[in-house]
Design an enzyme around this catalytic site. Structure first.
Site, mmCIF file in Angstrom:
data_model
loop_
_atom_site.group_PDB
_atom_site.id
_atom_site.type_symbol
_atom_site.label_atom_id
_atom_site.label_comp_id
_atom_site.label_asym_id
_atom_site.label_seq_id
_atom_site.Cartn_x
_atom_site.Cartn_y
_atom_site.Cartn_z
ATOM 1 N N ASN A 215 0.854 -1.179 0.000
ATOM 2 C CA ASN A 215 0.000 0.000 0.000
ATOM 3 C C ASN A 215 0.898 1.239 0.000
ATOM 4 O O ASN A 215 2.128 1.140 0.086
ATOM 5 C CB ASN A 215 -0.984 -0.008 1.178
ATOM 6 C CG ASN A 215 -0.300 0.025 2.544
ATOM 7 O OD1 ASN A 215 0.727 0.681 2.732
ATOM 8 N ND2 ASN A 215 -0.869 -0.694 3.514
ATOM 9 N N GLU A 218 3.298 1.638 3.043
ATOM 10 C CA GLU A 218 4.369 0.637 3.012
ATOM 11 C C GLU A 218 5.408 0.972 1.950
ATOM 12 O O GLU A 218 6.618 0.843 2.179
ATOM 13 C CB GLU A 218 3.778 -0.748 2.737
ATOM 14 C CG GLU A 218 2.945 -1.307 3.873
ATOM 15 C CD GLU A 218 2.128 -2.515 3.476
ATOM 16 O OE1 GLU A 218 1.737 -3.283 4.379
ATOM 17 O OE2 GLU A 218 1.861 -2.698 2.257
ATOM 18 N N ASP A 285 -5.848 -8.563 0.454
ATOM 19 C CA ASP A 285 -5.983 -9.980 0.104
ATOM 20 C C ASP A 285 -6.721 -10.140 -1.219
ATOM 21 O O ASP A 285 -6.372 -10.981 -2.051
ATOM 22 C CB ASP A 285 -6.742 -10.738 1.204
ATOM 23 C CG ASP A 285 -6.048 -10.686 2.555
ATOM 24 O OD1 ASP A 285 -4.807 -10.535 2.581
ATOM 25 O OD2 ASP A 285 -6.743 -10.811 3.574
#
Length: 338
Positions: A215, A218, A285
């Site tokens: 993301n 990150e 996910d």
């Protein structure tokens, strides 16, 4: 760094929908941290006299697959074939997780029992569609070498059957430098792509993978750069891609959509398809599972990323860890062009 960026214009459904029809041919092996998501649903009408906290009147509870188990579940929900590798503890949470996986009588191949650690459980108390608190039961130390060898032995036996590997890294101990090195070598020997949903502290582990999907936060932390506009994301994504030697970096950016940085130096910015955002739990996910399944059936990284963006737009409109069906994804693609 010379920037070559573009923003996605509309892609007609007849370009993307054919991939969905081929999803049943894709066979994804998910390796990572297995978790059980426990939801406690209720309502708040008063504050506790014991402390300045809300009192939640519990109305119901539910269990959902989390982490690598949720990636596995998303691939199945999309109509693909999936297997999962990971570790559970010898405890009630582990038994409940196996039940949610549909395996009540025996341990599935690829899942290793480790009595020295608990099965990871994330419990969320939700009132009026808002999280009140979350508590985690987990152990984050690396798995032992003997357990890692058992996982790798299983991976080796499945190489002829699978078309893509997903590394679902939640930093709960399964994904170690040694395990990643060996998985990478096995995958490269069969030209099997590896897609990684990463953790910042583990970025050095992912050298040579096909795609990573950090993301925005990150990506900034891993690159040591900051910035929110397209040019900044271009620089961040390509710095990470060069450091890791991977083919592409797909940066998920919440309400700003996603940015795909590929090996030829270009960046594609994909606007969000979400209509409303209720809960981002499990959205990563969904992105990695859709990306992997699409690439398994011949989609380019770019087309697979666009499909993953549509899928994320659906699941963030649901409360709690969610999966998406092939029918929902098809409807989202078609509806966006009406």
């Amino acid at each position: 760094m010379k920037r070559n960026t573009s923003c996605l214009s509309a892609i007609p459904p007849n370009t993307l929908v054919p991939y969905l029809r081929r999803f049943s041919r894709g066979h994804v092996l998910v390796i990572g941290d297995l978790m059980l998501d426990h939801y406690i649903w209720g309502a708040v009408s008063r504050i506790s006299p014991e402390a300045p906290v809300p009192i939640v009147h519990v109305e119901r509870e539910s269990l959902r697959l989390g982490g690598a188990a949720n990636v596995y579940n998303n691939v199945l929900s999309l109509g693909g074939q999936a297997e999962v590798c990971g570790v559970i503890g010898d405890d009630e949470t582990g038994k409940l997780l196996l039940k949610e996986l549909g395996s009540q009588r025996r341990l599935p191949p690829g899942i290793v029992l480790d009595a020295s650690r608990p099965t990871t459980r994330k419990a969320r108390i939700v009132a009026h569609s808002q999280q009140v608190v979350r508590y985690d039961v987990e152990q984050r130390q690396d798995i032992s070498q003997s357990i890692a060898r058992r996982i790798l032995k299983h991976v080796d036996t499945r190489l002829n059957a699978i078309s893509c590997i997903v590394i679902s890294d939640y930093a709960k101990g399964v994904i170690t430098p040694s395990l990643m090195e060996h998985v990478g070598r096995l995958a490269r020997s069969r030209n099997i792509p590896i897609i990684v949903d990463p953790k910042v502290d583990h970025f050095p582990f992912y050298a040579g993978v096909t795609v990573i999907t950090p993301n925005h936060t990150e990506a900034q932390q891993a690159a040591g750069l900051s910035g929110h506009d397209h040019d900044a994301i271009h620089d961040i994504g390509h710095l990470l891609r060069q450091k890791l030697g991977c083919e592409a970096v797909l940066v998920t950016r919440g309400e700003q959509g996603m940015s795909l940085c590929e090996s030829h130096g270009s960046s594609l910015h994909i606007p969000t398809m979400a209509r409303q955002v209720y809960d981002v739990t499990g959205a990563g996910d969904t992105v990695v599972s859709t990306l992997a399944l699409a690439m398994s059936v011949g989609a380019s990284i770019q087309d697979a990323s666009i499909l993953a963006n549509y899928a994320a737009g659906v699941v963030v409109g649901q409360v709690g860890t969610a999966s998406i069906t092939r029918a929902q994804l098809k409807e989202a693609i078609q509806h966006s062009h009406e």
